[in-house]
Motif scaffolding. Structure first.
Motif, PDB file in Angstrom:
ATOM      1  N   GLU A  61     -10.388  -4.406  -8.710  1.00 52.70           N
ATOM      2  CA  GLU A  61      -9.759  -3.134  -9.057  1.00 52.70           C
ATOM      3  C   GLU A  61     -10.759  -2.050  -9.437  1.00 52.70           C
ATOM      4  O   GLU A  61     -10.644  -0.895  -8.995  1.00 52.70           O
ATOM      5  CB  GLU A  61      -8.758  -3.350 -10.205  1.00 52.70           C
ATOM      6  CG  GLU A  61      -7.842  -2.176 -10.437  1.00 52.70           C
ATOM      7  CD  GLU A  61      -6.726  -2.515 -11.409  1.00 52.70           C
ATOM      8  OE1 GLU A  61      -5.777  -1.725 -11.510  1.00 52.70           O
ATOM      9  OE2 GLU A  61      -6.808  -3.572 -12.067  1.00 52.70           O
ATOM     10  N   TYR A  62     -11.762  -2.389 -10.246  1.00 51.26           N
ATOM     11  CA  TYR A  62     -12.640  -1.346 -10.750  1.00 51.26           C
ATOM     12  C   TYR A  62     -13.583  -0.783  -9.682  1.00 51.26           C
ATOM     13  O   TYR A  62     -14.196   0.270  -9.879  1.00 51.26           O
ATOM     14  CB  TYR A  62     -13.431  -1.833 -11.972  1.00 51.26           C
ATOM     15  CG  TYR A  62     -14.606  -2.734 -11.684  1.00 51.26           C
ATOM     16  CD1 TYR A  62     -15.885  -2.194 -11.507  1.00 51.26           C
ATOM     17  CD2 TYR A  62     -14.472  -4.113 -11.636  1.00 51.26           C
ATOM     18  CE1 TYR A  62     -16.974  -3.014 -11.262  1.00 51.26           C
ATOM     19  CE2 TYR A  62     -15.549  -4.932 -11.400  1.00 51.26           C
ATOM     20  CZ  TYR A  62     -16.806  -4.375 -11.218  1.00 51.26           C
ATOM     21  OH  TYR A  62     -17.890  -5.186 -10.983  1.00 51.26           O
ATOM     22  N   ARG A  86     -12.450   0.415  -6.951  1.00 53.53           N
ATOM     23  CA  ARG A  86     -11.634   1.555  -6.524  1.00 53.53           C
ATOM     24  C   ARG A  86     -11.684   1.817  -5.015  1.00 53.53           C
ATOM     25  O   ARG A  86     -11.762   2.961  -4.576  1.00 53.53           O
ATOM     26  CB  ARG A  86     -12.033   2.812  -7.312  1.00 53.53           C
ATOM     27  CG  ARG A  86     -11.787   2.676  -8.798  1.00 53.53           C
ATOM     28  CD  ARG A  86     -11.781   3.983  -9.515  1.00 53.53           C
ATOM     29  NE  ARG A  86     -13.074   4.644  -9.500  1.00 53.53           N
ATOM     30  CZ  ARG A  86     -13.390   5.688 -10.269  1.00 53.53           C
ATOM     31  NH1 ARG A  86     -12.495   6.180 -11.112  1.00 53.53           N
ATOM     32  NH2 ARG A  86     -14.580   6.240 -10.202  1.00 53.53           N
ATOM     33  N   ILE A  87     -11.590   0.761  -4.243  1.00 54.59           N
ATOM     34  CA  ILE A  87     -11.514   0.925  -2.793  1.00 54.59           C
ATOM     35  C   ILE A  87     -10.195   1.572  -2.396  1.00 54.59           C
ATOM     36  O   ILE A  87     -10.109   2.265  -1.378  1.00 54.59           O
ATOM     37  CB  ILE A  87     -11.701  -0.435  -2.087  1.00 54.59           C
ATOM     38  CG1 ILE A  87     -13.076  -1.024  -2.424  1.00 54.59           C
ATOM     39  CG2 ILE A  87     -11.563  -0.286  -0.578  1.00 54.59           C
ATOM     40  CD1 ILE A  87     -14.243  -0.162  -1.986  1.00 54.59           C
ATOM     41  N   ASP A  88      -9.156   1.399  -3.201  1.00 55.54           N
ATOM     42  CA  ASP A  88      -7.881   2.066  -2.911  1.00 55.54           C
ATOM     43  C   ASP A  88      -8.048   3.585  -2.941  1.00 55.54           C
ATOM     44  O   ASP A  88      -7.484   4.303  -2.102  1.00 55.54           O
ATOM     45  CB  ASP A  88      -6.790   1.610  -3.879  1.00 55.54           C
ATOM     46  CG  ASP A  88      -7.166   1.773  -5.342  1.00 55.54           C
ATOM     47  OD1 ASP A  88      -8.361   1.985  -5.642  1.00 55.54           O
ATOM     48  OD2 ASP A  88      -6.265   1.691  -6.198  1.00 55.54           O
ATOM     49  N   LEU A  89      -8.836   4.079  -3.877  1.00 61.32           N
ATOM     50  CA  LEU A  89      -9.116   5.513  -3.927  1.00 61.32           C
ATOM     51  C   LEU A  89      -9.891   5.946  -2.680  1.00 61.32           C
ATOM     52  O   LEU A  89      -9.619   7.001  -2.092  1.00 61.32           O
ATOM     53  CB  LEU A  89      -9.909   5.838  -5.190  1.00 61.32           C
ATOM     54  CG  LEU A  89     -10.444   7.265  -5.315  1.00 61.32           C
ATOM     55  CD1 LEU A  89      -9.301   8.275  -5.267  1.00 61.32           C
ATOM     56  CD2 LEU A  89     -11.245   7.412  -6.603  1.00 61.32           C
ATOM     57  N   LEU A  90     -10.840   5.132  -2.266  1.00 64.93           N
ATOM     58  CA  LEU A  90     -11.616   5.447  -1.073  1.00 64.93           C
ATOM     59  C   LEU A  90     -10.710   5.546   0.160  1.00 64.93           C
ATOM     60  O   LEU A  90     -10.879   6.442   0.998  1.00 64.93           O
ATOM     61  CB  LEU A  90     -12.687   4.377  -0.856  1.00 64.93           C
ATOM     62  CG  LEU A  90     -13.743   4.682   0.204  1.00 64.93           C
ATOM     63  CD1 LEU A  90     -14.633   5.830  -0.241  1.00 64.93           C
ATOM     64  CD2 LEU A  90     -14.584   3.446   0.489  1.00 64.93           C
ATOM     65  N   LEU A  91      -9.741   4.645   0.258  1.00 67.80           N
ATOM     66  CA  LEU A  91      -8.816   4.673   1.394  1.00 67.80           C
ATOM     67  C   LEU A  91      -7.969   5.946   1.393  1.00 67.80           C
ATOM     68  O   LEU A  91      -7.680   6.515   2.456  1.00 67.80           O
ATOM     69  CB  LEU A  91      -7.914   3.441   1.365  1.00 67.80           C
ATOM     70  CG  LEU A  91      -8.609   2.099   1.607  1.00 67.80           C
ATOM     71  CD1 LEU A  91      -7.635   0.953   1.386  1.00 67.80           C
ATOM     72  CD2 LEU A  91      -9.219   2.042   2.997  1.00 67.80           C
ATOM     73  N   ARG A  92      -7.578   6.403   0.215  1.00 65.10           N
ATOM     74  CA  ARG A  92      -6.804   7.653   0.135  1.00 65.10           C
ATOM     75  C   ARG A  92      -7.670   8.853   0.524  1.00 65.10           C
ATOM     76  O   ARG A  92      -7.217   9.759   1.228  1.00 65.10           O
ATOM     77  CB  ARG A  92      -6.230   7.834  -1.270  1.00 65.10           C
ATOM     78  CG  ARG A  92      -5.145   6.816  -1.621  1.00 65.10           C
ATOM     79  CD  ARG A  92      -4.364   7.246  -2.842  1.00 65.10           C
ATOM     80  NE  ARG A  92      -5.186   7.317  -4.043  1.00 65.10           N
ATOM     81  CZ  ARG A  92      -5.414   6.291  -4.859  1.00 65.10           C
ATOM     82  NH1 ARG A  92      -4.892   5.094  -4.583  1.00 65.10           N
ATOM     83  NH2 ARG A  92      -6.150   6.436  -5.945  1.00 65.10           N
ATOM     84  N   GLY A 101     -11.990 -10.355  -2.076  1.00 63.88           N
ATOM     85  CA  GLY A 101     -11.635 -10.434  -3.474  1.00 63.88           C
ATOM     86  C   GLY A 101     -10.137 -10.362  -3.662  1.00 63.88           C
ATOM     87  O   GLY A 101      -9.372 -10.243  -2.695  1.00 63.88           O
ATOM     88  N   PRO A 102      -9.682 -10.401  -4.908  1.00 60.11           N
ATOM     89  CA  PRO A 102      -8.242 -10.452  -5.189  1.00 60.11           C
ATOM     90  C   PRO A 102      -7.469  -9.223  -4.716  1.00 60.11           C
ATOM     91  O   PRO A 102      -6.250  -9.292  -4.536  1.00 60.11           O
ATOM     92  CB  PRO A 102      -8.182 -10.593  -6.718  1.00 60.11           C
ATOM     93  CG  PRO A 102      -9.512 -10.134  -7.205  1.00 60.11           C
ATOM     94  CD  PRO A 102     -10.485 -10.489  -6.139  1.00 60.11           C
ATOM     95  N   GLU A 103      -8.131  -8.089  -4.508  1.00 62.54           N
ATOM     96  CA  GLU A 103      -7.461  -6.874  -4.060  1.00 62.54           C
ATOM     97  C   GLU A 103      -7.362  -6.791  -2.536  1.00 62.54           C
ATOM     98  O   GLU A 103      -6.787  -5.836  -2.004  1.00 62.54           O
ATOM     99  CB  GLU A 103      -8.215  -5.645  -4.580  1.00 62.54           C
ATOM    100  CG  GLU A 103      -8.062  -5.386  -6.057  1.00 62.54           C
ATOM    101  CD  GLU A 103      -6.758  -4.679  -6.359  1.00 62.54           C
ATOM    102  OE1 GLU A 103      -6.639  -3.470  -6.083  1.00 62.54           O
ATOM    103  OE2 GLU A 103      -5.828  -5.350  -6.857  1.00 62.54           O
ATOM    104  N   GLY A 104      -7.948  -7.759  -1.826  1.00 64.41           N
ATOM    105  CA  GLY A 104      -8.067  -7.686  -0.380  1.00 64.41           C
ATOM    106  C   GLY A 104      -6.753  -7.451   0.347  1.00 64.41           C
ATOM    107  O   GLY A 104      -6.638  -6.541   1.190  1.00 64.41           O
TER     108      GLY A 104
END
Length: 393
Positions: free
Chosen positions: A223-224, A226-232, A251-254
Motif C-alpha cells: 500500500e505505501y 502507492r502504485i494505485d496513485l501512479l495508475l490514476r 505483493g499483496p496489492e497485486g
C-alpha cells in the motif's frame, strides 16, 4: 558524487577510517536478526541491504549468520549461514530461544528493526547494534485501519520505545539522513546515530534505451508504495506522452492493482536480475510514488544505468533523488504528473539528468557501504558512544 551530508551527520568513514586500537579488532562473529532473508518471496530493499552486508563482511573474513523469520530461502546459495527462527510473526517471539539454541554466541548481534522490534538488548548479554531502514511512524496507520486502529497505535508506541528506550545504550545505524532525523524526532540521541547509506552494484554492459516512451515502476506491491496513485496519474499522462507503463514486482496489492490498470499498463511480476537490468536501461524514467522510504534503493539502481527518476518529496526519496539534477521531486499528485510529462517530452533534459544520476550513483558502491558498516560494528563492540563525525542534527 554523493549528495552533501552536513558535518553533523557524517558517516563513520567520512573523515577517513581510524585504525582499530590494539585489542579491539572488528567483531569476528556477527549475527543479523531480521524479518526475512533475500530468498523470501516478500523480500525487498531491506533484505538486499542485509544480504550485501553479510556477503561483504564474509569476504572480509567475518563469520556471519542471518537469523530470520519465514522461509529461509535455502535454495539461494549464500556464503553466510541462514537460519529460520519460525513463521513470519511467530519468529519475533522465538528469536531469543532460536538464537540460544542454534547460534549460541557471537561478538555482535545486529537487530534489523523494520517496525516490529526484537528487543535484543534486553535479552542478549553481548554488544548489539540496531540497523534501521526507516521509522514506521505513519505506516502503522496506513497498514492497520478501522478495527485494527488500536493495534496501529500500539505498534507505533512499541517501535518508538524500542528504538529510543530499549536501544538507549547502543548505536543505531540509519541508511539515510531522513531516517536519522526520524530517529532523533522519536527521542534517539544524536550521538548514537551513525549514517551508512545503501550502495549499488556495478551495472555491467548497458542495454539500449527504448525508442518508444517506456516508464518503469519497480518494487513490492504494498500500500505505501502507492502504485494505485501512479495508475490514476497514468490516465492523465498517457494522452500527452503515449508509451507504456511497466510495473515490476509482486505483493499483496497485486490483484487489486491489476483491476485498476488501464490501457498501456503491463505488470511483469518478479523478474530476474538480467531482466531487471534490461528494463532499468530501457526505461525513459523511473517512477517512484512511495509515501516513505529508508533510502529508495531502486532509484540508485536506475541512476547507475543513467535513468532519472520522478518521486515525491518524502523521507528517503528526497535522499536518493537530487531534485533538479538526477530527477524531480513532486509535492503532490498534480506536481508528479507535471514532472512526469515534462521529462517525457524533453529528451535533452532526460539525457542531462541521466548523466548526473549515473555520476552520482558512482559514489555509492556496496564495498564502501560494507566498510562503513564494519567501522560502526567495531565501535559498537568497543562500547564507545562518541560519534566519529560529530553530532547528528
Amino acid at each position: 558524487m554523493p549528495q552533501h551530508v552536513p558535518s553533523s551527520l557524517r558517516t563513520a568513514s567520512s573523515r577517513g577510517a581510524r585504525p582499530h586500537p590494539a585489542g579491539s579488532p572488528p567483531p569476528r562473529r556477527i549475527v543479523f536478526l531480521a524479518h526475512r532473508d533475500l530468498g523470501n518471496p516478500a523480500a525487498g530493499g531491506s533484505e538486499v541491504l542485509v544480504d550485501r552486508l553479510a556477503e561483504g563482511l564474509t569476504e572480509l573474513g567475518h563469520e556471519v549468520t542471518l537469523l530470520c523469520g519465514g522461509p529461509a530461502g535455502h535454495h539461494v546459495l549464500r556464503d553466510y549461514r541462514v537460519i529460520s527462527a519460525g513463521g513470519q510473526a511467530a519468529h519475533y517471539l522465538r528469536a531469543r530461544s532460536a538464537f540460544a539454541r542454534r547460534v549460541g554466541d557471537c561478538d555482535l548481534l545486529v537487530e534489523v528493526c523494520n517496525g516490529m522490534p526484537y528487543l535484543a538488548p534486553l535479552w542478549h548479554r553481548g554488544p548489539t547494534l540496531c540497523l534501521v531502514n526507516h521509522v514506521h511512524t505513519d505506516l502503522w496507520r496506513m497498514r492497520l485501519r478501522g478495527p485494527l486502529a488500536p493495534a496501529a497505535h500500539l505498534g507505533r508506541r512499541l517501535e518508538q520505545w524500542a528504538l529510543s528506550g530499549a536501544q538507549r545504550r547502543g548505536l543505531l545505524v540509519a541508511v539515510s539522513p531522513s531516517t536519522a532525523n526520524a530517529l532523533h524526532t522519536i527521542g534517539v540521541d544524536r550521538d548514537r546515530i551513525r549514517l551508512v547509506p545503501n550502495g549499488v552494484a556495478e551495472p555491467g554492459p548497458r542495454a539500449g534505451r527504448s525508442p518508444e516512451p517506456l516508464f518503469l515502476a519497480m518494487g513490492r506491491l504494498v500500500e505505501y508504495k502507492r502504485i494505485d496513485l501512479l495508475l490514476r496519474l497514468w490516465e492523465r499522462v498517457r494522452p500527452v506522452t503515449g508509451g507504456r507503463l511497466v510495473i515490476v514486482g509482486d505483493g499483496p496489492e497485486g490483484a487489486r492493482l491489476r483491476q485498476l490498470a488501464g490501457p498501456g499498463v503491463e505488470f511483469t511480476g518478479r523478474v530476474s536480475e538480467a531482466a531487471k537490468h534490461r528494463l532499468l536501461c530501457e526505461a525513459w524514467l523511473l517512477l517512484h510514488p512511495s509515501a516513505v522510504e529508508g533510502w529508495g534503493l531502486v532509484v540508485t539502481e536506475a541512476a547507475a544505468r543513467g535513468t532519472p527518476a520522478v518521486g515525491f518529496d518524502v523521507p528517503g526519496v528526497r535522499d536518493s533523488i537530487a531534485d533538479g539534477s538526477t530527477g524531480l521531486l513532486a509535492h503532490g499528485p498534480s506536481s508528479f504528473a507535471a514532472a512526469w510529462c515534462t521529462l517525457a517530452l524533453s529528451a535533452r533534459r532526460r539525457e542531462l539528468m541521466g548523466r548526473a544520476a549515473e555520476e552520482r550513483a558512482a559514489g555509492y558502491r556496496w564495498a564502501h557501504t560494507v566498510r562503513q558498516f564494519r567501522t560502526v560494528a567495531a565501535e559498537a563492540v568497543r562500547g564507545r558512544t562518541e560519534p566519529f563525525g560529530g553530532r547528528a542534527p
